[in-house]
Design an enzyme around this catalytic site. Structure first.
Site, PDB file in Angstrom:
ATOM      1  N   ARG A 277       0.838  -1.209   0.000  1.00 24.77           N
ATOM      2  CA  ARG A 277       0.000   0.000   0.000  1.00 24.77           C
ATOM      3  C   ARG A 277       0.875   1.264   0.000  1.00 24.77           C
ATOM      4  NH1 ARG A 277      -4.627   2.799  -1.067  1.00 24.77           N
ATOM      5  NH2 ARG A 277      -5.050   4.342   0.544  1.00 24.77           N
ATOM      6  N   GLU A 372     -12.534 -20.557  28.816  1.00 23.99           N
ATOM      7  CA  GLU A 372     -11.574 -21.263  29.690  1.00 23.99           C
ATOM      8  C   GLU A 372     -11.042 -20.336  30.793  1.00 23.99           C
ATOM      9  OE1 GLU A 372      -9.130 -24.347  28.197  1.00 23.99           O
ATOM     10  OE2 GLU A 372     -10.342 -24.580  26.406  1.00 23.99           O
TER      11      GLU A 372
END
Ligand SMILES: Cc1cc2nc3c(=O)[nH]c(=O)nc-3n(C[C@H](O)[C@H](O)[C@H](O)COP(=O)(O)OP(=O)(O)OC[C@H]3O[C@@H](n4cnc5c(N)ncnc54)[C@H](O)[C@@H]3O)c2cc1C
Length: 388
Positions: A277, A372
């Site tokens: 870019r 978790e």
């Protein structure tokens, strides 16, 4: 003395030749087979069943299962490498593999008796996805406030209640289910059971419509007078809490691995993008401001990887690892969110669209600080270890 000082210990991130080969095979598979399907699976919130078959064929669903039961016969660290590698491409596929290996199989190897290992490990190695069912509507961080009830009937047990948020709910053929014999007994009332999908009275309920890891199913499980034979009591009666805590202590290293893989995947896409870019007549990657952002992200990921690898290696060495596992999960998940967010920034407007993979990885990153054990729960574990 000098010999002692120079005695070589392998660096934490050094891999054996076998580990590198395994990692390379997973990387190639993820690039060739998973990557082309990510967008469609994410939009449909549906995992391609053909991919699950391929995961079994490659031995990725049975990393730690001994070869005599049809598994790959590798160690826990190898499971971590597999989860990391898959997560670079798709954290949804990675969590299916993670739950299978670091929760379900790990629990079987540790808590399953000989009969249960010989009945279930060959199936888990060949074609059966497993799920790990602890959470309920009223029992999340307070993991042992279970309402799902187990009552004894002769030698059998009868299960009644609901589970919520169960990963692999739609794909699984067997479930490790935690239930209480007596809610007033707190954690001491908890027993774990092996439940098969075709047990009468068992059904899979609503599937959640999620922000991220959308191709991974997260479902409710319903138990209506489900009869469980005594042979399917998992571990000791009343000791289910121990199996749950100890398995999750290990499982969260896998979530750390998922998060470092995800962050690395996002960074890799971004390093490519900033070199292509152009703004102000040059690649945006040539600006020092952008380079510093890349350097900070790479450092975050490296630190997280060392924490995760160290926790996994401590576990394999049979040394205490609970504090290190909590730190690894905490840091890897928080840093993955930071990294994925900066990767969107560096893609500019395109980062905010589905045209580039970082948008999905940013959404996927959010789950790491929740399942978790939330970040607060990891901090609680770390602080408890400090003040012992
Ligand atoms: C996509 C997904 C997949 C999942 N997969 C599974 C699975 O396979 N199996 C399974 O059993 N579960 C699974 N879960 C459940 C998950 O583990 C829980 O969502 C998680 O433990 C948090 O519980 P909760 O949602 O009830 O949140 P709560 O416990 O209600 O927490 C809400 C907030 O309060 C904070 N909080 C709570 N108590 C305290 C405290 N004492 N001190 C400080 N802060 C506190 C938490 O940190 C959090 O920020 C999954 C969840 C999701 C979203």
């Amino acid at each position: 003395m000098s010999k002692l000082l120079t005695h070589a210990r392998p660096p934490l991130s050094e891999l054996t030749e076998q580990e590198r080969m395994f990692q390379g095979a997973v990387r190639d598979f993820a690039a060739a087979e998973i990557a082309p399907k990510i967008r469609e699976m994410d939009e449909a919130a549906q995992m391609d069943p053909a991919l699950i078959d391929q995961l079994f064929e490659m031995g990725l669903m049975a990393v730690e299962i001994p070869e005599e039961h049809g598994g790959t016969g590798a160690d826990f660290f190898t499971s971590v490498l597999v989860v990391e590698e898959l997560s670079k491409v798709d954290p949804s596929i990675a969590v299916l593999v993670d739950v299978q290996n670091t929760l379900v199989i790990n629990a079987f190897l540790r808590w399953g008796n000989d009969d249960q290992q010989s009945r279930y490990l060959p199936r888990l190695a060949s074609d059966t996805v497993g799920a790990y069912a602890l959470s309920e509507a009223g029992s999340g961080s307070d993991a042992f406030a279970l309402a799902c009830r187990a009552t004894q009937d002769g030698d059998d047990w009868i299960l009644n209640g609901h589970k919520l948020w169960i990963t692999n709910g739609n794909e699984a053929g067997m479930f490790i289910v935690f239930a209480t014999m007596d809610p007033s007994a707190g954690y001491k009332g908890i027993t774990a059971f092996i439940v098969e999908k075709n047990f009468e009275g068992f059904s899979v309920g609503k599937k959640e419509d999620k922000l991220g890891i959308r191709a991974s199913s997260t479902t409710e499980l319903l138990f209506e007078n489900v009869r469980i034979p005594a042979a399917n009591v998992f571990g000791e009666v009343g000791k289910g809490y121990k199996a749950a805590i100890e398995t999750l202590n290990e499982g969260r290293i896998g979530i750390g691995a998922q998060m470092i893989g995800l962050a690395q995947g996002a960074l890799d896409h971004t390093v490519r993008y900033v070199q292509e870019r152009e703004q102000f007549g040059r690649a945006i990657g040539s600006f020092q401001g952008v380079q510093f952002q890349l350097a900070e992200m790479a450092t975050d990921i490296e630190a997280a990887r060392l924490l995760v690898y160290n926790a996994a290696r401590l576990k394999d060495a049979g040394q205490p690892f609970v504090k290190q596992a909590a730190m690894a999960k905490l840091f890897a998940s928080e840093s993955a969110q930071r990294v994925a967010s900066i990767c969107i920034d560096l893609h500019g407007g395109y980062g905010f669209t589905k045209e580039y993979p970082v948008e999905k990885l940013y959404r996927d990153a959010k789950i790491g600080t929740i399942y978790e054990g939330t970040s607060n729960m990891q901090k609680q574990t770390i602080a408890k270890a400090l003040m012992r």
